[in-house]
Design an enzyme around this catalytic site. Structure first.
Site, mmCIF file in Angstrom:
data_model
loop_
_atom_site.group_PDB
_atom_site.id
_atom_site.type_symbol
_atom_site.label_atom_id
_atom_site.label_comp_id
_atom_site.label_asym_id
_atom_site.label_seq_id
_atom_site.Cartn_x
_atom_site.Cartn_y
_atom_site.Cartn_z
ATOM 1 N N ILE A 58 0.832 0.688 4.944
ATOM 2 C CA ILE A 58 0.354 -0.243 3.923
ATOM 3 C C ILE A 58 -0.966 0.345 3.435
ATOM 4 C CG2 ILE A 58 -0.685 -1.720 5.720
ATOM 5 C CD1 ILE A 58 -0.359 -4.102 3.845
ATOM 6 N N SER A 59 -1.088 0.545 2.142
ATOM 7 C CA SER A 59 -2.230 1.273 1.589
ATOM 8 C C SER A 59 -3.547 0.541 1.818
ATOM 9 C CB SER A 59 -2.037 1.498 0.085
ATOM 10 O OG SER A 59 -0.984 2.394 -0.166
#
Length: 208
Positions: A58-59
């Site tokens: 997840i960025s």
């Protein structure tokens, strides 16, 4: 009322140059802890990328905000996301536009993302299990395309699915990656390099 952890993150994002208040508002409204493994919930509002399994992440919230801001979205924008992943970036987009199309190569990630998004009552999203290199031709053209994994070069299919005046934002490269913004002007594509980044690779062809 925004809690302290959320406010701290928003302050960090502003300090890093994020100016679009609509993007910041969307980030404040999407509970990032719902998109990470329980083991990382305590880090959900930290400005870091986190693993989500299957070799994906997840960025970092800054990168989510930066890429979203570069798209210059309006509520009417037709948006394609390549790499649904956890669904977090998808949820941010869903708060900003009327409808989001999202393609994910890994079936289990797509399934879990759809479940999370429904639990959050985000129903203005269409997801598809497919090869992100090919985009989503049946739903094209798009005003904005965002790619959350790095191809070694810009996929031609995504360029062809970009509408006149549309914007494509993606990381490009192998070892040395840069974030690029591509704007379509007729038959021309204007490419700007934004900053150095680090993303997982955009795998071609093979579905999982």
């Amino acid at each position: 009322m925004v809690n302290n952890r959320v406010q701290t993150l928003l302050n960090q994002l502003r300090a890093q140059g994020i100016k679009d208040e609509r993007v910041l508002e969307a980030i404040s409204r999407v509970p990032r802890e719902k998109f990470v493994d329980e083991a990382f919930e305590h880090k959900a509002w930290e400005n870091v990328a986190l693993p989500i399994g299957s070799g994906q992440t997840i960025s970092q919230p800054y990168m989510v905000a930066r890429m979203t801001e570069l798209l210059t979205l309006t509520p009417a924008s037709r948006v394609l996301e390549i790499g649904t992943g956890s669904g977090y970036q998808t949820a941010i987009l869903a708060h900003l536009v009327h409808h989001v199309c999202s393609v994910e190569r890994i079936k289990s990630l797509q399934w879990h993302a759809r479940r999370r998004l429904k639990q959050l009552d985000l129903h203005n999203i269409s997801t598809r299990h497919g090869d992100g290199w090919q985009g989503w031709q049946a739903r094209a053209p798009f005003d904005a395309i965002i790619v959350t994994a790095a191809p070694p070069e810009i996929p031609t299919a995504l360029l062809s699915q970009l509408d006149e005046g549309g914007i494509l934002v993606l990381p490009v490269g192998d070892e040395q990656q840069v974030l690029k913004r591509v704007r379509r002007r007729g038959s021309e594509f204007i490419i700007d390099t934004v900053e150095a980044v680090r993303f997982v690779p955009l795998v071609k062809g093979e579905l999982a």
